[in-house]
Design a protein around this motif. Structure first.
Motif, PDB file in Angstrom:
ATOM      1  N   VAL A 469       6.823   6.270  19.981  1.00 45.50           N
ATOM      2  CA  VAL A 469       6.575   5.376  18.553  1.00 45.50           C
ATOM      3  C   VAL A 469       6.848   3.942  19.140  1.00 45.50           C
ATOM      4  CG1 VAL A 469       7.064   4.727  16.426  1.00 45.50           C
ATOM      5  CG2 VAL A 469       7.100   7.022  17.115  1.00 45.50           C
ATOM      6  N   GLU A 470       8.120   3.574  19.657  1.00 49.29           N
ATOM      7  CA  GLU A 470       8.343   2.220  20.116  1.00 49.29           C
ATOM      8  C   GLU A 470       9.123   2.560  21.268  1.00 49.29           C
ATOM      9  OE1 GLU A 470       9.693  -2.044  18.011  1.00 49.29           O
ATOM     10  OE2 GLU A 470       9.714  -0.067  17.124  1.00 49.29           O
ATOM     11  N   ASP A 471      10.529   2.035  21.017  1.00 54.00           N
ATOM     12  CA  ASP A 471      11.413   2.068  22.102  1.00 54.00           C
ATOM     13  C   ASP A 471      12.423   3.303  22.020  1.00 54.00           C
ATOM     14  OD1 ASP A 471      10.236  -0.006  23.392  1.00 54.00           O
ATOM     15  OD2 ASP A 471      11.484  -1.528  22.336  1.00 54.00           O
ATOM     16  N   GLU A 472      12.113   4.071  21.269  1.00 56.09           N
ATOM     17  CA  GLU A 472      13.329   5.271  21.088  1.00 56.09           C
ATOM     18  C   GLU A 472      13.486   6.195  22.286  1.00 56.09           C
ATOM     19  OE1 GLU A 472       9.566   7.400  20.210  1.00 56.09           O
ATOM     20  OE2 GLU A 472      10.241   5.258  19.973  1.00 56.09           O
ATOM     21  N   VAL A 473      14.637   6.837  22.111  1.00 58.29           N
ATOM     22  CA  VAL A 473      14.937   7.705  23.088  1.00 58.29           C
ATOM     23  C   VAL A 473      13.802   8.892  23.073  1.00 58.29           C
ATOM     24  CG1 VAL A 473      16.355   9.496  24.064  1.00 58.29           C
ATOM     25  CG2 VAL A 473      17.224   7.222  23.429  1.00 58.29           C
ATOM     26  N   LEU A 474      13.115   9.279  23.939  1.00 59.53           N
ATOM     27  CA  LEU A 474      12.118  10.658  23.832  1.00 59.53           C
ATOM     28  C   LEU A 474      12.617  11.885  23.874  1.00 59.53           C
ATOM     29  CD1 LEU A 474       9.059   9.554  26.161  1.00 59.53           C
ATOM     30  CD2 LEU A 474       9.053   9.378  23.698  1.00 59.53           C
ATOM     31  N   GLN A 475      12.315  12.410  22.550  1.00 61.01           N
ATOM     32  CA  GLN A 475      13.002  13.684  22.429  1.00 61.01           C
ATOM     33  C   GLN A 475      12.130  14.732  21.812  1.00 61.01           C
ATOM     34  OE1 GLN A 475      16.929  13.908  20.404  1.00 61.01           O
ATOM     35  NE2 GLN A 475      17.656  12.061  21.553  1.00 61.01           N
ATOM     36  N   THR A 476      12.409  16.083  21.883  1.00 58.70           N
ATOM     37  CA  THR A 476      11.828  17.029  21.097  1.00 58.70           C
ATOM     38  C   THR A 476      12.194  16.823  19.619  1.00 58.70           C
ATOM     39  OG1 THR A 476      13.727  18.703  21.373  1.00 58.70           O
ATOM     40  CG2 THR A 476      11.656  18.748  23.034  1.00 58.70           C
ATOM     41  N   TYR A 477      11.073  16.880  18.634  1.00 58.60           N
ATOM     42  CA  TYR A 477      11.382  16.823  17.294  1.00 58.60           C
ATOM     43  C   TYR A 477      10.504  17.438  16.387  1.00 58.60           C
ATOM     44  CZ  TYR A 477       8.212  12.777  17.155  1.00 58.60           C
ATOM     45  OH  TYR A 477       7.130  11.863  17.180  1.00 58.60           O
ATOM     46  N   ARG A 478       9.351  17.708  16.781  1.00 52.89           N
ATOM     47  CA  ARG A 478       8.112  18.248  16.055  1.00 52.89           C
ATOM     48  C   ARG A 478       8.512  19.384  15.229  1.00 52.89           C
ATOM     49  NH1 ARG A 478       2.690  15.107  17.514  1.00 52.89           N
ATOM     50  NH2 ARG A 478       3.260  13.632  18.900  1.00 52.89           N
ATOM     51  N   ALA A 479       8.834  20.471  16.178  1.00 55.95           N
ATOM     52  CA  ALA A 479       9.261  21.500  15.619  1.00 55.95           C
ATOM     53  C   ALA A 479      10.544  21.706  14.532  1.00 55.95           C
ATOM     54  CB  ALA A 479       9.862  22.855  16.681  1.00 55.95           C
ATOM     55  N   ALA A 480      11.512  20.776  14.793  1.00 54.50           N
ATOM     56  CA  ALA A 480      12.511  20.498  13.860  1.00 54.50           C
ATOM     57  C   ALA A 480      12.003  19.981  12.403  1.00 54.50           C
ATOM     58  CB  ALA A 480      13.537  19.866  14.628  1.00 54.50           C
ATOM     59  N   VAL A 481      11.146  19.171  12.737  1.00 53.78           N
ATOM     60  CA  VAL A 481      10.503  18.638  11.336  1.00 53.78           C
ATOM     61  C   VAL A 481       9.703  19.864  10.470  1.00 53.78           C
ATOM     62  CG1 VAL A 481       8.901  16.899  10.679  1.00 53.78           C
ATOM     63  CG2 VAL A 481      10.483  16.193  12.248  1.00 53.78           C
ATOM     64  N   LEU A 482       9.056  20.455  11.105  1.00 53.08           N
ATOM     65  CA  LEU A 482       8.120  21.519  10.611  1.00 53.08           C
ATOM     66  C   LEU A 482       9.006  22.484   9.745  1.00 53.08           C
ATOM     67  CD1 LEU A 482       5.104  21.754  13.056  1.00 53.08           C
ATOM     68  CD2 LEU A 482       5.102  20.671  10.986  1.00 53.08           C
ATOM     69  N   GLU A 483      10.069  22.852  10.558  1.00 52.92           N
ATOM     70  CA  GLU A 483      10.852  23.805   9.986  1.00 52.92           C
ATOM     71  C   GLU A 483      11.526  23.378   8.574  1.00 52.92           C
ATOM     72  OE1 GLU A 483      13.842  24.497  12.880  1.00 52.92           O
ATOM     73  OE2 GLU A 483      12.510  25.666  14.239  1.00 52.92           O
ATOM     74  N   THR A 484      11.585  21.965   8.295  1.00 57.86           N
ATOM     75  CA  THR A 484      12.082  21.437   7.050  1.00 57.86           C
ATOM     76  C   THR A 484      10.936  21.608   5.895  1.00 57.86           C
ATOM     77  OG1 THR A 484      11.465  19.329   7.313  1.00 57.86           O
ATOM     78  CG2 THR A 484      13.499  20.170   8.202  1.00 57.86           C
ATOM     79  N   LEU A 485       9.834  21.817   6.361  1.00 52.77           N
ATOM     80  CA  LEU A 485       8.706  21.757   5.242  1.00 52.77           C
ATOM     81  C   LEU A 485       8.205  23.327   5.047  1.00 52.77           C
ATOM     82  CD1 LEU A 485       6.702  19.023   6.911  1.00 52.77           C
ATOM     83  CD2 LEU A 485       8.244  18.649   5.180  1.00 52.77           C
ATOM     84  N   THR A 486       7.813  23.447   3.848  1.00 55.36           N
ATOM     85  CA  THR A 486       7.398  24.694   3.538  1.00 55.36           C
ATOM     86  C   THR A 486       5.946  24.789   4.112  1.00 55.36           C
ATOM     87  OG1 THR A 486       6.388  24.033   1.363  1.00 55.36           O
ATOM     88  CG2 THR A 486       8.546  24.799   1.329  1.00 55.36           C
ATOM     89  N   GLU A 487       5.214  26.127   4.171  1.00 57.19           N
ATOM     90  CA  GLU A 487       3.763  26.296   4.590  1.00 57.19           C
ATOM     91  C   GLU A 487       2.888  25.290   3.454  1.00 57.19           C
ATOM     92  OE1 GLU A 487       2.731  30.316   4.635  1.00 57.19           O
ATOM     93  OE2 GLU A 487       4.317  30.796   6.142  1.00 57.19           O
ATOM     94  N   GLU A 488       3.161  25.353   2.195  1.00 56.49           N
ATOM     95  CA  GLU A 488       2.386  24.402   1.588  1.00 56.49           C
ATOM     96  C   GLU A 488       2.428  23.141   1.706  1.00 56.49           C
ATOM     97  OE1 GLU A 488       3.047  28.302  -0.210  1.00 56.49           O
ATOM     98  OE2 GLU A 488       4.358  26.999   0.351  1.00 56.49           O
ATOM     99  N   GLU A 489       3.481  22.606   1.959  1.00 52.67           N
ATOM    100  CA  GLU A 489       3.822  21.034   2.469  1.00 52.67           C
ATOM    101  C   GLU A 489       3.132  20.947   3.716  1.00 52.67           C
ATOM    102  OE1 GLU A 489       8.192  20.137   0.374  1.00 52.67           O
ATOM    103  OE2 GLU A 489       8.064  21.119   2.293  1.00 52.67           O
ATOM    104  N   GLN A 490       3.274  21.845   4.687  1.00 50.70           N
ATOM    105  CA  GLN A 490       2.625  21.573   5.942  1.00 50.70           C
ATOM    106  C   GLN A 490       1.037  21.535   5.767  1.00 50.70           C
ATOM    107  OE1 GLN A 490       3.819  24.168   9.378  1.00 50.70           O
ATOM    108  NE2 GLN A 490       5.729  24.462   8.345  1.00 50.70           N
ATOM    109  N   GLU A 491       0.325  22.470   4.884  1.00 50.43           N
ATOM    110  CA  GLU A 491      -1.008  22.662   4.847  1.00 50.43           C
ATOM    111  C   GLU A 491      -1.264  21.091   4.128  1.00 50.43           C
ATOM    112  OE1 GLU A 491      -4.887  23.635   4.724  1.00 50.43           O
ATOM    113  OE2 GLU A 491      -3.151  24.562   5.765  1.00 50.43           O
ATOM    114  N   ALA A 492      -0.755  20.605   3.052  1.00 50.03           N
ATOM    115  CA  ALA A 492      -0.905  19.693   2.253  1.00 50.03           C
ATOM    116  C   ALA A 492      -1.075  18.292   3.205  1.00 50.03           C
ATOM    117  CB  ALA A 492       0.125  19.271   1.195  1.00 50.03           C
TER     118      ALA A 492
END
Length: 492
Positions: A469-492
């Motif tokens: 995104v900018e100058d942040e430390v590159l890390q894994t985060y996409r799976a962790a973010v998706l785990e906080t969302l319901t299937e409906e939220e992900q579809e939306a």
């Protein structure tokens, strides 16, 4: 315990108290961290508690306990094996040998590795001789190269073989600390005589601070290409992450949790100036922020930020040139210029900022060259130094030419989604190519690939596939973010 020395005897109570406060604020993070360091020896546990007590909050979230445990273990090893380290004042040991951070760089274990590279080389050396030899090793491993503003970790500078002056000094400070030499980075935040800035290194020897260019060794200390330039600076500062300020520390402001200390007196002729601020009704303006600024890159750039005391006064030790002084409190504003060569006091009156604009002509004067450090190497020392630097550069170039980033090459060679792998690497920066992690790239690729074709390819690559995104430390985060969302939220 070594002989009559007890590890951090003077600081133990303060560390435990600060750690308890930090744990109360971040219980989940520190309970998890304790599982990793609770089995270490008592000295290492105390050392890692110090790091957790005074690190920036972002470090708590960006790095694992294993990272900080590496720094703590190595510093305790130095304390146990080196009498010179045990004799250091505790504040010097804590801030400039143990501490993991130099400035805003990314953090990765490096100290024990650097020690292994240099231990035999500096064996039997003390003080100045050891510090100079460490810097020659640094010159063999890294040199100057201008890149983007993200500050690499010390180990990435070592692997990459180059960096900006801020990165060279981060690398050199870590190298010094890895062998038990207290070290810190110092900065001219903005030059007063030309645009840009510069960073270098100070080392603590025999109870005093000495300076040297990072990865730019000289045959003597207190010498560098910037010796004259630093005598024209209006400010040279260092950073302190601990909350306990040394008795001789001259505070010139805060940057987040970091305290900025004025180090200019070691480099230039200085003078203390006084700013008094009041309101229009004549009452004293206490607690308002005063910015001291130089002209750099066509703008007034702050070199120090202070607050007025109960008498409406702010003091600053600075160089013999011009400053723009800027005070603001809500909708009130005041400014003035001061030529420190001719005056040392200025009074400001805070007024409404919607007053009629008034243009002023003013000459901003930089101090004249007046180096406080006049020592020069002899002709023989210069010749010997040039020979050593030539050998160091040859060794560095050979390393750079043959170095391969294994994670990058392995990621690129996989046949799965091969074109997207190439596109991902193309959009990353030059620096990213040298310190990226394969597991991070694989996760971003896995979760981004499904969105290919949902928008224009250029947009997809730059703003969906791209892990940065900018100058942040590159890390894994996409799976962790998706785990906080319901299937409906992900579809939306």
């Amino acid at each position: 315990m070594q002989g009559h020395h007890i590890f951090l005897a003077e600081s133990q109570g303060r560390i435990e108290e600060a750690y308890a406060k930090r744990k109360a604020k971040f219980p989940e993070i520190l309970k998890a961290a304790e599982k990793e360091f609770c089995t270490a020896d008592e000295e290492t546990v105390l050392a890692v508690k110090y790091l957790y007590s005074f690190m920036p909050y972002s470090d708590l979230g960006n790095y694992t306990a294993a990272t900080f445990l590496d720094y703590a273990k190595h510093s305790v090893f130095l304390w146990k094996t080196q009498e010179e380290v045990r004799k250091l004042p505790e504040d010097i040991y804590l801030n400039y040998v143990l501490y993991h951070r130099v400035n805003e760089e990314e953090i990765a274990p490096c100290r024990s590795f650097f020690y292994e590279q240099m231990a035999d080389r500096i064996r039997g050396m003390k003080g100045e001789e050891a510090a100079k030899e460490v810097n020659y090793w640094c010159a063999e491993e890294a040199s100057y190269h201008c890149t983007d503003d993200r500050t690499l970790s010390a180990i990435s500078v070592y692997r990459r073989g180059n960096g900006r002056c801020g990165e060279e000094s981060v690398f050199t400070v870590n190298a010094m600390r890895s062998v038990g030499i207290p070290a810190r980075q110092v900065y001219a935040p903005k030059w007063s005589h030309c645009d840009d800035n510069h960073a270098w290194v100070e080392v603590w020897l025999d109870g005093k601070w000495y300076f040297t260019g990072a990865c730019e060794p000289e045959q003597i200390l207190n010498r560098g290409w910037f010796t004259n330039a630093s005598s024209r600076a209006m400010m040279v500062h260092s950073r302190l992450f601990d909350e306990q300020i040394p008795d001789n520390g001259c505070v010139i402001g805060k940057d987040g949790i970091t305290t900025m200390l004025n180090e200019l007196e070691r480099y230039a002729k200085v003078k203390e100036i006084e700013v008094q601020v009041m309101y229009e009704d004549g009452t004293l303006a206490a607690g308002v922020e005063v910015l001291f600024e130089v002209l750099n890159y066509s703008e007034y750039a702050p070199i120090a930020e202070c607050r007025t005391d109960e008498n409406g006064k702010a003091l600053l030790v600075t160089g013999m040139g011009s400053l723009h002084i800027h005070v603001r409190e809500e909708d009130k504003f005041a400014e003035a210029f001061i030529d420190v060569r001719k005056e040392d006091k200025v009074k400001l009156c805070l007024k409404e900022t919607d007053a009629e604009e008034c243009w002023k002509a003013y000459d901003m004067i930089a101090p004249k060259d007046a180096p406080i450090n006049a020592d020069m190497p002899t002709k023989e020392q210069k010749e010997a130094g040039n020979q050593r630097l030539a050998l160091a550069e040859a060794k560095r170039l050979k390393k750079v030419e043959t170095w391969v980033h294994t994670d990058r090459e392995t990621f690129l060679k996989s046949e799965d989604k091969s074109q997207l792998r190439e596109k991902m690497l193309e959009v990353l920066t030059e620096k990213d190519q040298t310190d990226l992690r394969r597991d991070v790239l694989e996760e971003h690729l896995k979760y981004a690939a499904g969105f290919e074709g949902t928008t224009k390819q250029k947009i997809f690559i730059k703003y969906i596939l791209n892990p940065r995104v900018e100058d942040e430390v590159l890390q894994t985060y996409r799976a962790a973010v998706l785990e906080t969302l319901t299937e409906e939220e992900q579809e939306a």
